[in-house]
Write a protein that holds these residues in place. Structure first.
Motif, short mmCIF file in Angstrom:
data_model
loop_
_atom_site.label_atom_id
_atom_site.label_comp_id
_atom_site.label_asym_id
_atom_site.label_seq_id
_atom_site.Cartn_x
_atom_site.Cartn_y
_atom_site.Cartn_z
N UNK A 90 -23.79 -14.89 -15.34
CA UNK A 90 -22.79 -14.39 -14.39
C UNK A 90 -22.18 -15.57 -13.64
N UNK A 91 -20.90 -15.74 -13.76
CA UNK A 91 -20.21 -16.84 -13.10
C UNK A 91 -20.21 -16.58 -11.59
N UNK A 92 -20.57 -17.60 -10.81
CA UNK A 92 -20.53 -17.49 -9.36
C UNK A 92 -19.09 -17.75 -8.91
N UNK A 93 -18.59 -16.93 -8.01
CA UNK A 93 -17.23 -17.11 -7.51
C UNK A 93 -17.12 -18.43 -6.77
N UNK A 94 -16.01 -19.09 -6.97
CA UNK A 94 -15.73 -20.33 -6.26
C UNK A 94 -15.76 -21.53 -7.16
N UNK A 95 -15.11 -22.57 -6.68
CA UNK A 95 -15.03 -23.83 -7.39
C UNK A 95 -15.63 -24.91 -6.49
N UNK A 96 -16.18 -25.93 -7.09
CA UNK A 96 -16.81 -27.01 -6.34
C UNK A 96 -15.85 -27.53 -5.27
N UNK A 97 -16.36 -27.62 -4.04
CA UNK A 97 -15.59 -28.14 -2.93
C UNK A 97 -16.15 -29.50 -2.56
N UNK A 98 -15.33 -30.40 -2.15
CA UNK A 98 -15.78 -31.75 -1.79
C UNK A 98 -16.23 -31.77 -0.33
N UNK A 99 -17.52 -31.55 -0.10
CA UNK A 99 -18.08 -31.59 1.26
C UNK A 99 -19.18 -32.62 1.28
N UNK A 100 -18.98 -33.67 2.03
CA UNK A 100 -19.96 -34.75 2.09
C UNK A 100 -21.09 -34.47 3.07
N UNK A 101 -21.06 -33.37 3.79
CA UNK A 101 -22.07 -33.07 4.81
C UNK A 101 -23.22 -32.24 4.28
N UNK A 102 -23.46 -32.25 2.96
CA UNK A 102 -24.52 -31.46 2.36
C UNK A 102 -25.73 -32.33 2.07
N UNK A 103 -26.91 -31.72 2.12
CA UNK A 103 -28.13 -32.41 1.72
C UNK A 103 -28.09 -32.67 0.23
N UNK A 104 -28.84 -33.67 -0.22
CA UNK A 104 -28.97 -33.91 -1.66
C UNK A 104 -29.55 -32.67 -2.32
N UNK A 105 -29.01 -32.30 -3.49
CA UNK A 105 -29.50 -31.14 -4.22
C UNK A 105 -28.75 -29.86 -3.90
N UNK A 106 -27.68 -29.97 -3.11
CA UNK A 106 -26.86 -28.80 -2.78
C UNK A 106 -25.39 -29.12 -3.06
N UNK A 107 -24.64 -28.09 -3.46
CA UNK A 107 -23.19 -28.19 -3.61
C UNK A 107 -22.57 -26.97 -2.93
N UNK A 108 -21.31 -27.12 -2.54
CA UNK A 108 -20.61 -26.01 -1.90
C UNK A 108 -19.51 -25.52 -2.82
N UNK A 109 -19.45 -24.20 -2.98
CA UNK A 109 -18.39 -23.56 -3.75
C UNK A 109 -17.42 -22.90 -2.79
N UNK A 110 -16.14 -22.98 -3.09
CA UNK A 110 -15.13 -22.35 -2.26
C UNK A 110 -14.22 -21.50 -3.12
N UNK A 111 -14.11 -20.23 -2.75
CA UNK A 111 -13.21 -19.30 -3.42
C UNK A 111 -12.00 -19.13 -2.50
N UNK A 112 -10.91 -19.83 -2.80
CA UNK A 112 -9.74 -19.84 -1.93
C UNK A 112 -9.11 -18.46 -1.79
N UNK A 113 -9.08 -17.68 -2.87
CA UNK A 113 -8.48 -16.35 -2.82
C UNK A 113 -9.22 -15.40 -1.89
N UNK A 114 -10.52 -15.49 -1.84
CA UNK A 114 -11.34 -14.63 -0.98
C UNK A 114 -11.73 -15.32 0.33
#
Length: 191
Positions: free
Chosen positions: A121-145
């Motif tokens: 199941x695809x998770x909604x959102x695309x990789x967002x460039x956020x440098x304030x995350x701990x190692x081992x985490x990424x942030x996804x952003x769904x612009x439409x929602x």
């Protein structure tokens, strides 16, 4: 050309595997950490559903790791899933007790051969460039929602998917097949 998890052949996989399902009930007089100390013997990705939020993280070396530095607050907990390629521990919480269901895919004296289906199941959102995350985490952003979510992954990719494993059971009276239960397996980036 390498397959993407969006390809039809990669979205559903059928396999016979040895597995065991166990269920436990614990009184809330026992702390959740003490319960997990006994049951959770590996490292896991975690999905927490609280009354006010849902969040992803890790459970490593008997400790929870969330990007925001928070911990699990048992009084707000509704459901928790600790999962990896081998097993899932589902924790459901009510006023008086914790219900745990452990599904482990391995061959041992108690396991049985069961048909399984893995779905992607695809998770909604695309990789967002956020440098304030701990190692081992990424942030996804769904612009439409306008939804942001932080997920556990040490690999950067534009898209991610959740693999869910369903276990097929048969009704002895009717012969009807269906999914008896399911578990989360992993969150993986698109290759």
């Amino acid at each position: 050309m390498e397959n993407s998890f969006f390809d039809k052949d990669n979205c559903l996989r059928y396999e016979n595997r040895y597995s065991i399902k166990k269920e436990y009930v614990y009184d809330k007089k026992i702390s959740l950490n003490d319960i997990l100390e006994k049951v959770a013997v590996n490292d896991y990705k975690v999905l927490i559903q609280n009354v006010n939020e849902m969040k992803f993280g890790y459970y490593r070396d008997k400790h929870f790791i969330f990007n925001d530095g928070s911990d699990v607050v048992p009084k707000y907990l509704i459901q928790m899933r600790l999962f990896n390629e081998i097993e899932e521990i589902l924790v459901l919480s009510n006023k008086e007790e914790y219900y745990l269901r452990v599904i482990k895919d391995e061959m041992n004296g108690e396991s049985k051969l069961i048909e399984t289906v893995d779905s992607i199941s695809v998770l909604f959102g695309k990789l967002d460039k956020d440098e304030n995350l701990l190692d081992g985490f990424v942030e996804l952003y769904d612009a439409g929602r306008k939804i942001r979510k932080v997920i556990p992954s040490s690999i950067k990719s534009d898209y991610y998917a959740l693999t869910t494993r369903s276990y097929i059971e048969y009704n002895k009276k009717t012969g009807q097949a269906g999914y008896g239960y399911y578990r989360y397996v992993d969150i993986k980036p698109e290759k």
